[in-house]
Design a protein around this motif. Sequence first.
Motif, short mmCIF file in Angstrom:
data_model
loop_
_atom_site.label_atom_id
_atom_site.label_comp_id
_atom_site.label_asym_id
_atom_site.label_seq_id
_atom_site.Cartn_x
_atom_site.Cartn_y
_atom_site.Cartn_z
N VAL A 1 0.83 -1.21 0.00
CA VAL A 1 0.00 0.00 0.00
C VAL A 1 0.86 1.26 0.00
CG1 VAL A 1 -1.63 1.36 1.37
CG2 VAL A 1 -2.03 -1.07 1.00
N ILE A 2 1.86 1.30 0.88
CA ILE A 2 2.75 2.47 0.93
C ILE A 2 3.51 2.60 -0.38
CG2 ILE A 2 4.75 3.48 2.07
CD1 ILE A 2 2.28 3.63 3.77
N GLU A 3 3.98 1.46 -0.90
CA GLU A 3 4.75 1.47 -2.15
C GLU A 3 3.91 1.97 -3.32
OE1 GLU A 3 6.48 -1.66 0.57
OE2 GLU A 3 4.50 -0.91 0.00
N ALA A 4 2.60 1.76 -3.24
CA ALA A 4 1.70 2.20 -4.31
C ALA A 4 1.40 3.69 -4.25
CB ALA A 4 0.40 1.40 -4.25
N GLY A 5 1.89 4.35 -3.19
CA GLY A 5 1.71 5.80 -3.11
C GLY A 5 0.65 6.25 -2.13
N TRP A 6 0.09 5.33 -1.34
CA TRP A 6 -0.93 5.72 -0.36
C TRP A 6 -0.32 6.57 0.74
CZ3 TRP A 6 -1.45 4.85 4.91
CH2 TRP A 6 -2.69 5.17 5.46
N THR A 7 -1.04 7.59 1.15
CA THR A 7 -0.62 8.40 2.29
C THR A 7 -1.79 8.54 3.25
OG1 THR A 7 -1.23 10.44 1.10
CG2 THR A 7 1.07 9.73 0.97
N PRO A 8 -1.52 8.66 4.54
CA PRO A 8 -2.60 8.81 5.51
C PRO A 8 -3.41 10.08 5.24
CG PRO A 8 -0.52 8.33 6.61
CD PRO A 8 -0.20 8.63 5.18
N PRO A 9 -4.71 10.05 5.51
CA PRO A 9 -5.51 11.27 5.32
C PRO A 9 -5.08 12.37 6.28
CG PRO A 9 -6.77 9.58 6.48
CD PRO A 9 -5.51 8.93 6.02
N GLY A 10 -5.26 13.60 5.86
CA GLY A 10 -4.90 14.73 6.71
C GLY A 10 -5.90 14.94 7.82
N LYS A 11 -5.62 15.93 8.65
CA LYS A 11 -6.53 16.22 9.76
C LYS A 11 -7.86 16.74 9.25
CE LYS A 11 -4.90 18.43 13.29
NZ LYS A 11 -4.24 19.44 14.13
N PRO A 12 -8.97 16.33 9.88
CA PRO A 12 -10.28 16.84 9.46
C PRO A 12 -10.35 18.36 9.60
CG PRO A 12 -10.51 14.97 10.96
CD PRO A 12 -9.07 15.37 10.98
N GLY A 13 -11.11 18.98 8.74
CA GLY A 13 -11.22 20.44 8.77
C GLY A 13 -12.35 20.94 9.64
N VAL B 1 -14.94 22.94 22.77
CA VAL B 1 -14.71 22.70 21.34
C VAL B 1 -13.39 21.93 21.22
CG1 VAL B 1 -14.40 23.77 19.08
CG2 VAL B 1 -15.91 24.84 20.77
N VAL B 2 -13.46 20.74 20.66
CA VAL B 2 -12.30 19.84 20.66
C VAL B 2 -12.00 19.35 19.25
CG1 VAL B 2 -12.75 19.09 23.02
CG2 VAL B 2 -13.74 17.81 21.11
N GLU B 3 -10.75 18.93 19.06
CA GLU B 3 -10.38 18.30 17.80
C GLU B 3 -10.96 16.89 17.76
OE1 GLU B 3 -6.30 18.34 16.75
OE2 GLU B 3 -6.07 20.51 16.94
N PRO B 4 -11.28 16.39 16.56
CA PRO B 4 -11.89 15.06 16.45
C PRO B 4 -10.86 13.93 16.53
CG PRO B 4 -11.75 16.07 14.28
CD PRO B 4 -11.26 17.10 15.26
N THR B 5 -10.13 13.89 17.65
CA THR B 5 -9.25 12.75 17.89
C THR B 5 -10.10 11.50 18.11
OG1 THR B 5 -9.23 13.13 20.26
CG2 THR B 5 -7.54 14.26 18.95
N HIS B 6 -9.45 10.35 18.16
CA HIS B 6 -10.20 9.10 18.35
C HIS B 6 -11.06 9.15 19.61
CE1 HIS B 6 -11.01 4.78 18.02
NE2 HIS B 6 -10.81 4.72 19.31
N SER B 7 -10.46 9.59 20.72
CA SER B 7 -11.20 9.61 21.98
C SER B 7 -12.30 10.68 21.97
CB SER B 7 -10.24 9.84 23.16
OG SER B 7 -9.54 11.06 22.99
N SER C 1 -23.19 21.51 16.26
CA SER C 1 -22.07 21.01 17.07
C SER C 1 -20.84 20.58 16.27
CB SER C 1 -22.54 19.82 17.92
OG SER C 1 -23.06 18.78 17.09
N VAL C 2 -20.89 20.70 14.96
CA VAL C 2 -19.72 20.46 14.13
C VAL C 2 -19.37 21.79 13.48
CG1 VAL C 2 -18.73 19.19 12.19
CG2 VAL C 2 -20.37 18.06 13.70
N VAL C 3 -18.22 22.35 13.87
CA VAL C 3 -17.86 23.69 13.43
C VAL C 3 -16.56 23.63 12.62
CG1 VAL C 3 -19.03 24.78 15.36
CG2 VAL C 3 -16.61 24.18 15.57
N GLU C 4 -16.41 24.60 11.75
CA GLU C 4 -15.21 24.66 10.91
C GLU C 4 -13.98 24.94 11.75
OE1 GLU C 4 -13.60 27.07 6.93
OE2 GLU C 4 -15.59 27.48 7.79
N ALA C 5 -12.91 24.21 11.44
CA ALA C 5 -11.66 24.42 12.16
C ALA C 5 -11.04 25.74 11.76
CB ALA C 5 -10.69 23.29 11.87
N THR C 6 -10.54 26.45 12.72
CA THR C 6 -9.84 27.71 12.44
C THR C 6 -8.35 27.49 12.55
OG1 THR C 6 -10.07 28.34 14.79
CG2 THR C 6 -11.76 29.14 13.24
#
Length: 206
Positions: free
Chosen positions: A70-82, A92-98, A200-205
């Motif tokens: 997968v990595i060799e094929a050029g896959w990269t992890p998704p960026g942080k949600p906006g 107001v918190v970042e959407p971490t796993h917890s 309750s879902v707001v745009e990240a600044t």
Amino acid sequence: ASGQMQGYQLICLLVSLSLQIQKEYLDGEIRKLSNSHVVHPGVKRQLMPLDHARIKQIAVRVDPAAIPGVIEAGWTPPGKPGYRLVLKDGNVVEPTHSNLHIYMGELLQAIDDLDDAWPFRAPVDAQEALDYYDIIMDPVDLSLVAARMKTQQYYISLEMFVADIRKMCDNCRYYNAQTTPYYQCATRLQQFMESYLDKSVVEATS
């Protein structure tokens, strides 16, 4: 005529050999630039128990980065949600796993507390709706969503959670007539969720 036929056959043979040589050369050059010819072993599917009345197992999530090739094929992890999440306490918190699971738990509880949630708290009884599982191929109910949440592995994004609730409502409206209370409950429940998300879902600044 016989000599002409043999000459024609010889030309065809030479052309075929020339094309084969060119193909092998091109394949060799491509392999220098790409790993597309490499075949990796498949990933073994693993299951874990699920605490649900109908569905008893769920697939264990596989990290894409751990899949060979997968990595060799050029896959990269998704960026942080906006976006950011507004919890019940106003933080107001970042959407971490917890944080994501805290937020989804609050939203699921708010949905379950609705008067309109009564048709969705348990799987549809096949004895009461005999053809339900022949018509609805991907059934979802609130207890299934709760069980999937409990694994801490299934919902890796808010979009997956929301998609399940929408699927639950879509299933209900597909199976039931528009004049039934089931259909109307599904519509009001989804409207509540969409309104909850809007607030309750707001745009990240930055």
